[in-house]
Design a protein around this motif. Structure first.
Motif, PDB file in Angstrom:
ATOM      1  N   ASP A 194       0.819  -1.205   0.000  1.00  0.00           N
ATOM      2  CA  ASP A 194       0.000   0.000   0.000  1.00  0.00           C
ATOM      3  C   ASP A 194       0.858   1.262   0.000  1.00  0.00           C
ATOM      4  N   ASN A 195       1.954   1.257   0.738  1.00  0.00           N
ATOM      5  CA  ASN A 195       2.820   2.437   0.783  1.00  0.00           C
ATOM      6  C   ASN A 195       3.372   2.792  -0.592  1.00  0.00           C
ATOM      7  N   GLN A 196       3.694   1.793  -1.394  1.00  0.00           N
ATOM      8  CA  GLN A 196       4.197   2.067  -2.742  1.00  0.00           C
ATOM      9  C   GLN A 196       3.107   2.680  -3.613  1.00  0.00           C
ATOM     10  N   ILE A 197       1.888   2.211  -3.460  1.00  0.00           N
ATOM     11  CA  ILE A 197       0.749   2.787  -4.186  1.00  0.00           C
ATOM     12  C   ILE A 197       0.495   4.214  -3.694  1.00  0.00           C
ATOM     13  N   LEU A 198       0.549   4.404  -2.385  1.00  0.00           N
ATOM     14  CA  LEU A 198       0.288   5.724  -1.811  1.00  0.00           C
ATOM     15  C   LEU A 198       1.321   6.761  -2.253  1.00  0.00           C
ATOM     16  N   SER A 199       2.551   6.342  -2.490  1.00  0.00           N
ATOM     17  CA  SER A 199       3.586   7.278  -2.963  1.00  0.00           C
ATOM     18  C   SER A 199       3.147   7.946  -4.260  1.00  0.00           C
ATOM     19  N   LYS A 200       2.634   7.164  -5.186  1.00  0.00           N
ATOM     20  CA  LYS A 200       2.186   7.704  -6.481  1.00  0.00           C
ATOM     21  C   LYS A 200       0.933   8.564  -6.299  1.00  0.00           C
ATOM     22  N   ILE A 201       0.023   8.081  -5.486  1.00  0.00           N
ATOM     23  CA  ILE A 201      -1.214   8.835  -5.247  1.00  0.00           C
ATOM     24  C   ILE A 201      -0.903  10.183  -4.606  1.00  0.00           C
TER      25      ILE A 201
END
Length: 181
Positions: free
Chosen positions: A80-87
């Motif tokens: 999730d943290n990797q997804i949140l970085s882009k978001i």
């Protein structure tokens, strides 16, 4: 078995139980977060950031806000943290119906301060706000939000009201887009 080994086993069991639901593939809709209902004011959180400075949740009122619960060793949290970085990069400067800008208030349930700080650096997620009480599953914030599994996410509007809960990071862009001005 000595007291140290018993304590270590108990801590490992707590982390295992927290991550267990996600590791088995149980969806986010199974999180137990009944006390925090949509439309309710988000509870106040008092926790310290990486510089040991208290950073309250209410200090971010006026922004769209993701409140995220995680630990450094939880694999679904890392994903999730990797997804949140882009978001975060795509949505942080936008204007919303109920707030100006988007921020992430990331609450770690780690006991070990070094592991928490190292995870922020190693996962390259230092762009947003990180806080930790260093109390693990006994976190006052997790109790206020009634978190029983991680990752756990809550979307808060600029007025401090909960507008979404129990969703995966991959669902966040659609939610944020719905609230764009």
């Amino acid at each position: 078995m000595d007291a140290y080994k018993i304590l270590l086993l108990a801590m490992m069991l707590n982390v295992s139980l927290i991550c267990n639901a996600q590791n088995r593939g149980i969806g986010a809709t199974n999180y137990r977060v009944e006390k925090c209902t949509i439309g309710q004011q988000a509870p106040e959180v008092y926790a310290t950031n990486e510089d040991d400075i208290e950073f309250t949740l209410s200090s971010l009122q006026g922004k769209m806000l993701l409140v995220q619960f995680w630990t450094s060793e939880c694999r679904p949290c890392q994903a999730d943290n990797q997804i949140l970085s882009k978001i975060y990069d795509n949505y942080k400067d936008k204007n919303y119906i109920y707030g100006v800008g988007f921020e992430i208030y990331s609450i770690s349930l780690d006991l070990d301060s070094k592991k928490w700080r190292d995870a922020i650096i190693n996962q390259k997620i230092s762009s947003w706000i990180h806080v930790c009480e260093h109390t693990g599953v006994n976190s006052a914030a997790a109790k206020k939000f009634n978190v029983s599994a991680i990752p756990a996410n809550f979307l808060i509007d600029g007025h401090g009201k909960i507008i979404a809960k129990a969703f995966r990071a991959s669902e966040l862009p659609d939610m944020l887009t719905n609230y764009l001005e």
